[in-house]
Design a protein around this motif. Structure first.
Motif, mmCIF file in Angstrom:
data_model
loop_
_atom_site.group_PDB
_atom_site.id
_atom_site.type_symbol
_atom_site.label_atom_id
_atom_site.label_comp_id
_atom_site.label_asym_id
_atom_site.label_seq_id
_atom_site.Cartn_x
_atom_site.Cartn_y
_atom_site.Cartn_z
ATOM 1 N N ILE A 86 0.835 -1.209 0.000
ATOM 2 C CA ILE A 86 0.000 0.000 0.000
ATOM 3 C C ILE A 86 0.865 1.253 0.000
ATOM 4 O O ILE A 86 0.594 2.219 -0.729
ATOM 5 C CB ILE A 86 -0.964 -0.020 1.204
ATOM 6 N N HIS A 87 1.927 1.244 0.793
ATOM 7 C CA HIS A 87 2.855 2.386 0.790
ATOM 8 C C HIS A 87 3.450 2.590 -0.600
ATOM 9 O O HIS A 87 3.606 3.735 -1.056
ATOM 10 C CB HIS A 87 3.974 2.170 1.812
ATOM 11 N N GLN A 88 3.777 1.492 -1.296
ATOM 12 C CA GLN A 88 4.374 1.638 -2.623
ATOM 13 C C GLN A 88 3.368 2.166 -3.638
ATOM 14 O O GLN A 88 3.738 2.951 -4.522
ATOM 15 C CB GLN A 88 4.954 0.302 -3.113
ATOM 16 N N ILE A 89 2.113 1.762 -3.539
ATOM 17 C CA ILE A 89 1.099 2.327 -4.436
ATOM 18 C C ILE A 89 1.036 3.840 -4.254
ATOM 19 O O ILE A 89 1.013 4.605 -5.225
ATOM 20 C CB ILE A 89 -0.280 1.694 -4.165
ATOM 21 N N LEU A 90 1.029 4.286 -3.003
ATOM 22 C CA LEU A 90 0.982 5.722 -2.726
ATOM 23 C C LEU A 90 2.227 6.429 -3.252
ATOM 24 O O LEU A 90 2.159 7.537 -3.797
ATOM 25 C CB LEU A 90 0.841 5.955 -1.221
ATOM 26 N N ALA A 139 -15.677 4.768 -10.218
ATOM 27 C CA ALA A 139 -14.782 4.472 -9.103
ATOM 28 C C ALA A 139 -14.675 5.669 -8.162
ATOM 29 O O ALA A 139 -15.126 6.784 -8.471
ATOM 30 C CB ALA A 139 -13.399 4.106 -9.644
ATOM 31 N N LEU A 140 -14.085 5.434 -6.997
ATOM 32 C CA LEU A 140 -13.789 6.540 -6.092
ATOM 33 C C LEU A 140 -12.864 7.529 -6.778
ATOM 34 O O LEU A 140 -12.046 7.147 -7.631
ATOM 35 C CB LEU A 140 -13.106 6.019 -4.820
ATOM 36 N N SER A 141 -12.946 8.792 -6.410
ATOM 37 C CA SER A 141 -12.033 9.786 -6.976
ATOM 38 C C SER A 141 -10.609 9.492 -6.502
ATOM 39 O O SER A 141 -10.402 8.757 -5.522
ATOM 40 C CB SER A 141 -12.439 11.188 -6.531
ATOM 41 N N PRO A 142 -9.588 10.056 -7.159
ATOM 42 C CA PRO A 142 -8.215 9.852 -6.693
ATOM 43 C C PRO A 142 -8.023 10.254 -5.229
ATOM 44 O O PRO A 142 -7.365 9.527 -4.466
ATOM 45 C CB PRO A 142 -7.395 10.729 -7.641
ATOM 46 N N ASP A 143 -8.587 11.371 -4.813
ATOM 47 C CA ASP A 143 -8.442 11.802 -3.414
ATOM 48 C C ASP A 143 -9.132 10.824 -2.463
ATOM 49 O O ASP A 143 -8.588 10.482 -1.406
ATOM 50 C CB ASP A 143 -9.018 13.204 -3.221
ATOM 51 N N GLU A 144 -10.328 10.379 -2.825
ATOM 52 C CA GLU A 144 -11.040 9.402 -1.990
ATOM 53 C C GLU A 144 -10.263 8.086 -1.919
ATOM 54 O O GLU A 144 -10.214 7.427 -0.867
ATOM 55 C CB GLU A 144 -12.436 9.147 -2.562
ATOM 56 N N SER A 145 -9.630 7.719 -3.023
ATOM 57 C CA SER A 145 -8.859 6.481 -3.060
ATOM 58 C C SER A 145 -7.637 6.566 -2.161
ATOM 59 O O SER A 145 -7.297 5.602 -1.453
ATOM 60 C CB SER A 145 -8.442 6.172 -4.504
ATOM 61 N N VAL A 146 -6.971 7.705 -2.169
ATOM 62 C CA VAL A 146 -5.819 7.911 -1.279
ATOM 63 C C VAL A 146 -6.264 7.812 0.177
ATOM 64 O O VAL A 146 -5.604 7.173 0.999
ATOM 65 C CB VAL A 146 -5.143 9.266 -1.561
ATOM 66 N N ARG A 147 -7.392 8.420 0.487
ATOM 67 C CA ARG A 147 -7.884 8.370 1.874
ATOM 68 C C ARG A 147 -8.221 6.935 2.283
ATOM 69 O O ARG A 147 -7.976 6.531 3.420
ATOM 70 C CB ARG A 147 -9.111 9.275 2.039
ATOM 71 N N LEU A 186 -6.743 2.056 5.443
ATOM 72 C CA LEU A 186 -6.288 0.675 5.579
ATOM 73 C C LEU A 186 -4.982 0.584 6.371
ATOM 74 O O LEU A 186 -4.703 -0.418 7.021
ATOM 75 C CB LEU A 186 -6.110 0.040 4.193
ATOM 76 N N LEU A 187 -4.195 1.642 6.314
ATOM 77 C CA LEU A 187 -2.939 1.685 7.072
ATOM 78 C C LEU A 187 -3.147 2.160 8.504
ATOM 79 O O LEU A 187 -2.192 2.217 9.284
ATOM 80 C CB LEU A 187 -1.932 2.631 6.367
ATOM 81 N N GLY A 188 -4.401 2.497 8.840
ATOM 82 C CA GLY A 188 -4.691 3.008 10.187
ATOM 83 C C GLY A 188 -4.250 4.423 10.383
ATOM 84 O O GLY A 188 -3.997 4.859 11.517
ATOM 85 N N GLU A 189 -4.159 5.195 9.276
ATOM 86 C CA GLU A 189 -3.651 6.563 9.357
ATOM 87 C C GLU A 189 -4.742 7.598 9.136
ATOM 88 O O GLU A 189 -4.468 8.771 9.012
ATOM 89 C CB GLU A 189 -2.553 6.765 8.323
#
Length: 273
Positions: free
Chosen positions: A182-186, A256-264, A269-272
């Motif tokens: 997940i970190h690498q996708i971001l 799909a979710l927007s890019p901003d919604e997807s980042v959130r 999922l990372l608990g952040e």
């Protein structure tokens, strides 16, 4: 026109394997003796010499040392183009992927290969059935990582990825492997030429229920579509058919979710969150 795949040996690796066999015989070693010296199974030696298994860079260096080749095998393997290190059924994609000016990808079961971490990629191949030989699995992991060099080009392609939410909730390998993925996708989708969106599990209507899809544009502005299922693949260049796939992808992006919604969602999922 659609181009399918053919079941045939990779001529490049047959040539490399023949060279390995030549050096082994020059050293007056049988396959069994060489396998013992290299600490590998004799069947692996046979597979490499017959071109069924690619010779990986670290293995080439080991063979050079054992056979006193002066580094010839390592130099040869290093200079092979990326496409010759890819399994046969995916070569049509890689040929165009390496020079594409844009890549749009929709995935349903796993993180797209161009975004995968090494550990996630290895888990994907470890779960493959029938099981891969460890040497083959390592070969496929290495070549998939090599493909990601396109993001370091002086002018990297525009990349956009749509992934099903279920992909990110499937514990591939371990929870730590998934966190790193997940970190690498971001990280990979942070630059301005990159973006991603997540398709929620309960979202309908859904424009791409027919399966995964990759859309590419070449430097000559030819548009292509790549479709893959199990070990069969098709590269589509018929303009009308490719246009239909672009319409599907455009509708999918709107659903799909927007890019901003997807980042959130990923941060959640990372608990952040």
């Amino acid at each position: 026109m659609q181009s399918g795949t053919k079941s045939k040996k990779n001529g490049t690796w047959q040539a490399v394997g023949s060279l390995v066999a030549h050096y082994r015989k020059r050293a007056r070693m049988t396959q069994e003796q060489f396998a013992e010296a290299a600490s590998i199974h004799v069947d692996t030696v046979g597979s490499i010499e017959q071109g069924r298994l690619a010779l990986q860079p670290d293995r080439a260096e080991q063979f050079d040392e054992l056979l006193d080749t002066g580094g010839a095998l390592a130099v040869l393997v290093e200079r092979l183009p990326v496409r010759d290190r890819i399994v046969q059924f995916a070569q049509g994609l890689v040929d165009h992927e390496q020079e594409a000016v844009s890549i749009y990808s929709y995935e349903v079961l796993a993180v797209p290969g161009l975004l995968q971490t090494r550990d996630y990629c290895r888990a994907v191949f470890d779960y493959r059935y029938p099981a891969l030989e460890s040497e083959t699995a390592e070969q496929w992991v290495n070549t998939r990582m090599d493909r990601q060099s396109i993001w370091q080009r002086e002018r990297p392609p525009v990349g956009h990825f749509v992934m099903e939410e279920s992909i990110l909730r499937r514990n591939m390998g371990s929870s730590q492997v998934m966190r790193e993925q997940i970190h690498q996708i971001l990280e990979f989708t942070g630059p301005t030429n990159m973006s991603f969106q997540i398709m929620p599990e309960d979202r309908t209507p859904h424009a791409c229920l027919g399966g995964p899809l990759v859309l590419l544009e070449t430097p000559d502005h030819e548009r292509l579509a790549y479709l893959e299922v199990q070990r069969a693949s098709f590269l589509v260049d018929d303009p009308d058919e490719v246009c239909d796939y672009h319409h599907k992808y455009a509708m999918l992006r709107s659903q799909a979710l927007s890019p901003d919604e997807s980042v959130r969602l990923l941060h959640g999922l990372l608990g952040e969150s």
